[in-house]
Design a protein around this motif. Structure first.
Motif, PDB file in Angstrom:
ATOM      1  N   SER A  16       0.744  -1.113   0.081  1.00 38.36           N
ATOM      2  CA  SER A  16      -0.027  -0.014  -0.080  1.00 38.36           C
ATOM      3  C   SER A  16       0.774   1.422   0.042  1.00 38.36           C
ATOM      4  O   SER A  16       0.499   2.187  -0.640  1.00 38.36           O
ATOM      5  CB  SER A  16      -1.077  -0.039   1.342  1.00 38.36           C
ATOM      6  OG  SER A  16      -1.997  -1.025   1.159  1.00 38.36           O
ATOM      7  N   GLU A  17       1.935   1.351   0.647  1.00 40.29           N
ATOM      8  CA  GLU A  17       2.704   2.474   0.960  1.00 40.29           C
ATOM      9  C   GLU A  17       3.352   2.683  -0.317  1.00 40.29           C
ATOM     10  O   GLU A  17       3.706   3.650  -1.006  1.00 40.29           O
ATOM     11  CB  GLU A  17       3.732   2.144   2.068  1.00 40.29           C
ATOM     12  CG  GLU A  17       3.267   2.174   3.353  1.00 40.29           C
ATOM     13  CD  GLU A  17       2.649   3.764   3.693  1.00 40.29           C
ATOM     14  OE1 GLU A  17       3.193   4.626   3.354  1.00 40.29           O
ATOM     15  OE2 GLU A  17       1.831   3.557   4.487  1.00 40.29           O
ATOM     16  N   TYR A  22       3.488   5.866  -5.750  1.00 39.94           N
ATOM     17  CA  TYR A  22       3.444   5.997  -7.266  1.00 39.94           C
ATOM     18  C   TYR A  22       2.221   6.828  -7.661  1.00 39.94           C
ATOM     19  O   TYR A  22       2.138   7.481  -8.546  1.00 39.94           O
ATOM     20  CB  TYR A  22       3.235   4.486  -7.528  1.00 39.94           C
ATOM     21  CG  TYR A  22       2.956   4.269  -9.037  1.00 39.94           C
ATOM     22  CD1 TYR A  22       4.071   4.354  -9.837  1.00 39.94           C
ATOM     23  CD2 TYR A  22       1.803   3.974  -9.667  1.00 39.94           C
ATOM     24  CE1 TYR A  22       3.690   4.094 -11.338  1.00 39.94           C
ATOM     25  CE2 TYR A  22       1.656   3.715 -10.940  1.00 39.94           C
ATOM     26  CZ  TYR A  22       2.729   4.063 -11.644  1.00 39.94           C
ATOM     27  OH  TYR A  22       2.562   3.795 -13.357  1.00 39.94           O
ATOM     28  N   LEU A  23       0.810   6.780  -6.757  1.00 46.66           N
ATOM     29  CA  LEU A  23      -0.175   7.318  -7.389  1.00 46.66           C
ATOM     30  C   LEU A  23      -0.341   8.582  -6.700  1.00 46.66           C
ATOM     31  O   LEU A  23      -1.240   9.745  -7.074  1.00 46.66           O
ATOM     32  CB  LEU A  23      -1.669   6.375  -6.997  1.00 46.66           C
ATOM     33  CG  LEU A  23      -1.777   5.296  -7.540  1.00 46.66           C
ATOM     34  CD1 LEU A  23      -3.003   4.528  -6.818  1.00 46.66           C
ATOM     35  CD2 LEU A  23      -1.962   5.413  -9.060  1.00 46.66           C
ATOM     36  N   LYS A  24       0.529   9.008  -5.747  1.00 46.17           N
ATOM     37  CA  LYS A  24       0.664  10.346  -5.326  1.00 46.17           C
ATOM     38  C   LYS A  24      -0.576  10.683  -4.398  1.00 46.17           C
ATOM     39  O   LYS A  24      -1.282  11.743  -4.631  1.00 46.17           O
ATOM     40  CB  LYS A  24       0.999  11.513  -6.100  1.00 46.17           C
ATOM     41  CG  LYS A  24       2.376  11.427  -6.805  1.00 46.17           C
ATOM     42  CD  LYS A  24       2.702  12.421  -7.721  1.00 46.17           C
ATOM     43  CE  LYS A  24       3.982  12.465  -8.247  1.00 46.17           C
ATOM     44  NZ  LYS A  24       4.704  11.154  -8.702  1.00 46.17           N
ATOM     45  N   VAL A  25      -0.918   9.528  -3.775  1.00 46.43           N
ATOM     46  CA  VAL A  25      -2.319   9.646  -2.829  1.00 46.43           C
ATOM     47  C   VAL A  25      -1.902   9.245  -1.609  1.00 46.43           C
ATOM     48  O   VAL A  25      -0.913   8.612  -1.139  1.00 46.43           O
ATOM     49  CB  VAL A  25      -3.403   9.013  -3.450  1.00 46.43           C
ATOM     50  CG1 VAL A  25      -3.765   9.463  -4.786  1.00 46.43           C
ATOM     51  CG2 VAL A  25      -3.006   7.501  -3.264  1.00 46.43           C
ATOM     52  N   THR A  29      -6.286   6.730   1.530  1.00 44.92           N
ATOM     53  CA  THR A  29      -7.042   6.555   0.380  1.00 44.92           C
ATOM     54  C   THR A  29      -7.338   5.689  -0.116  1.00 44.92           C
ATOM     55  O   THR A  29      -8.398   4.973  -0.423  1.00 44.92           O
ATOM     56  CB  THR A  29      -6.558   7.613  -0.748  1.00 44.92           C
ATOM     57  OG1 THR A  29      -6.311   9.142  -0.278  1.00 44.92           O
ATOM     58  CG2 THR A  29      -7.367   7.709  -2.068  1.00 44.92           C
ATOM     59  N   LEU A  30      -6.196   4.488  -0.106  1.00 40.70           N
ATOM     60  CA  LEU A  30      -6.197   3.269  -0.739  1.00 40.70           C
ATOM     61  C   LEU A  30      -7.117   2.398   0.377  1.00 40.70           C
ATOM     62  O   LEU A  30      -7.614   1.467  -0.141  1.00 40.70           O
ATOM     63  CB  LEU A  30      -4.809   2.652  -0.691  1.00 40.70           C
ATOM     64  CG  LEU A  30      -3.623   3.070  -1.860  1.00 40.70           C
ATOM     65  CD1 LEU A  30      -2.337   2.360  -1.816  1.00 40.70           C
ATOM     66  CD2 LEU A  30      -4.307   3.161  -3.207  1.00 40.70           C
ATOM     67  N   ASP A  31      -6.921   2.662   1.538  1.00 44.54           N
ATOM     68  CA  ASP A  31      -7.740   2.034   2.298  1.00 44.54           C
ATOM     69  C   ASP A  31      -9.266   2.325   2.197  1.00 44.54           C
ATOM     70  O   ASP A  31     -10.075   1.284   2.153  1.00 44.54           O
ATOM     71  CB  ASP A  31      -7.374   2.505   4.058  1.00 44.54           C
ATOM     72  CG  ASP A  31      -6.266   2.051   4.413  1.00 44.54           C
ATOM     73  OD1 ASP A  31      -5.519   0.962   3.910  1.00 44.54           O
ATOM     74  OD2 ASP A  31      -5.672   2.772   5.352  1.00 44.54           O
ATOM     75  N   ASP A  32      -9.687   3.266   2.195  1.00 40.37           N
ATOM     76  CA  ASP A  32     -10.973   3.930   1.757  1.00 40.37           C
ATOM     77  C   ASP A  32     -11.337   3.367   0.303  1.00 40.37           C
ATOM     78  O   ASP A  32     -12.444   2.778   0.438  1.00 40.37           O
ATOM     79  CB  ASP A  32     -11.073   5.405   1.392  1.00 40.37           C
ATOM     80  CG  ASP A  32     -10.987   6.267   2.657  1.00 40.37           C
ATOM     81  OD1 ASP A  32     -10.863   5.411   3.947  1.00 40.37           O
ATOM     82  OD2 ASP A  32     -10.580   7.479   2.824  1.00 40.37           O
ATOM     83  N   TRP A  33     -10.565   3.073  -0.802  1.00 34.48           N
ATOM     84  CA  TRP A  33     -10.995   2.705  -1.883  1.00 34.48           C
ATOM     85  C   TRP A  33     -11.386   1.168  -1.655  1.00 34.48           C
ATOM     86  O   TRP A  33     -11.968   0.692  -2.447  1.00 34.48           O
ATOM     87  CB  TRP A  33      -9.965   3.102  -3.045  1.00 34.48           C
ATOM     88  CG  TRP A  33      -9.522   4.419  -3.520  1.00 34.48           C
ATOM     89  CD1 TRP A  33     -10.404   5.277  -3.523  1.00 34.48           C
ATOM     90  CD2 TRP A  33      -8.703   4.939  -4.015  1.00 34.48           C
ATOM     91  NE1 TRP A  33     -10.399   6.390  -3.973  1.00 34.48           N
ATOM     92  CE2 TRP A  33      -8.891   6.113  -4.505  1.00 34.48           C
ATOM     93  CE3 TRP A  33      -7.510   4.371  -4.807  1.00 34.48           C
ATOM     94  CZ2 TRP A  33      -8.294   6.996  -5.309  1.00 34.48           C
ATOM     95  CZ3 TRP A  33      -6.672   5.074  -5.557  1.00 34.48           C
ATOM     96  CH2 TRP A  33      -6.900   6.595  -5.556  1.00 34.48           C
ATOM     97  N   THR A  38     -13.735   0.314  -4.972  1.00 33.66           N
ATOM     98  CA  THR A  38     -13.550   1.230  -6.167  1.00 33.66           C
ATOM     99  C   THR A  38     -12.234   1.423  -6.488  1.00 33.66           C
ATOM    100  O   THR A  38     -11.903   1.815  -7.643  1.00 33.66           O
ATOM    101  CB  THR A  38     -14.179   2.743  -5.669  1.00 33.66           C
ATOM    102  OG1 THR A  38     -13.376   3.402  -4.625  1.00 33.66           O
ATOM    103  CG2 THR A  38     -15.505   2.751  -5.466  1.00 33.66           C
ATOM    104  N   GLY A  39     -11.222   0.942  -5.785  1.00 33.38           N
ATOM    105  CA  GLY A  39      -9.793   1.101  -6.145  1.00 33.38           C
ATOM    106  C   GLY A  39      -9.313  -0.149  -6.970  1.00 33.38           C
ATOM    107  O   GLY A  39      -9.839  -0.975  -7.483  1.00 33.38           O
ATOM    108  N   PRO A  40      -7.984  -0.126  -7.286  1.00 31.20           N
ATOM    109  CA  PRO A  40      -7.442  -1.279  -7.947  1.00 31.20           C
ATOM    110  C   PRO A  40      -7.486  -2.616  -7.131  1.00 31.20           C
ATOM    111  O   PRO A  40      -7.788  -2.538  -6.135  1.00 31.20           O
ATOM    112  CB  PRO A  40      -5.668  -0.923  -7.948  1.00 31.20           C
ATOM    113  CG  PRO A  40      -5.664   0.459  -7.517  1.00 31.20           C
ATOM    114  CD  PRO A  40      -6.996   0.717  -6.836  1.00 31.20           C
ATOM    115  N   THR A  41      -7.583  -3.621  -8.006  1.00 33.11           N
ATOM    116  CA  THR A  41      -7.993  -4.998  -7.307  1.00 33.11           C
ATOM    117  C   THR A  41      -6.780  -5.319  -6.592  1.00 33.11           C
ATOM    118  O   THR A  41      -5.311  -4.860  -7.178  1.00 33.11           O
ATOM    119  CB  THR A  41      -7.895  -6.061  -8.618  1.00 33.11           C
ATOM    120  OG1 THR A  41      -8.894  -5.630  -9.550  1.00 33.11           O
ATOM    121  CG2 THR A  41      -7.950  -7.506  -8.123  1.00 33.11           C
TER     122      THR A  41
END
Length: 70
Positions: A16-17, A22-25, A29-33, A38-41
């Motif tokens: 995740s880090e 890489y996505l500059k988020v 945000t990845l946790d939320d997605w 809604t995020g990447p598989t």
């Protein structure tokens, strides 16, 4: 040794880090997605999410938005 003109091969799985950088988020945000689906598989490896770069690139392609010309 990496030949000139090519980039070093990335590991096939990102944590995740690494993906957040890489996505500059924010990593949150990845946790939320992930929670909303809604995020990447991703895959679970133990308690951790791991992302395949191919899935991330496919997800990014799916996020493309065309302008309306307005």
């Amino acid at each position: 040794m990496v030949s000139q003109g090519t980039s070093p091969r990335r590991a096939s799985l990102a944590d995740s880090e690494e993906l957040a950088a890489y996505l500059k988020v924010p990593a949150r945000t990845l946790d939320d997605w992930a929670h909303r689906g809604t995020g990447p598989t991703y895959r679970r490896v133990g308690r951790h999410r791991r992302y395949r770069w191919e899935d991330v690139e496919r997800w990014l392609d799916d996020q493309a938005v065309r302008g309306t010309g307005e």
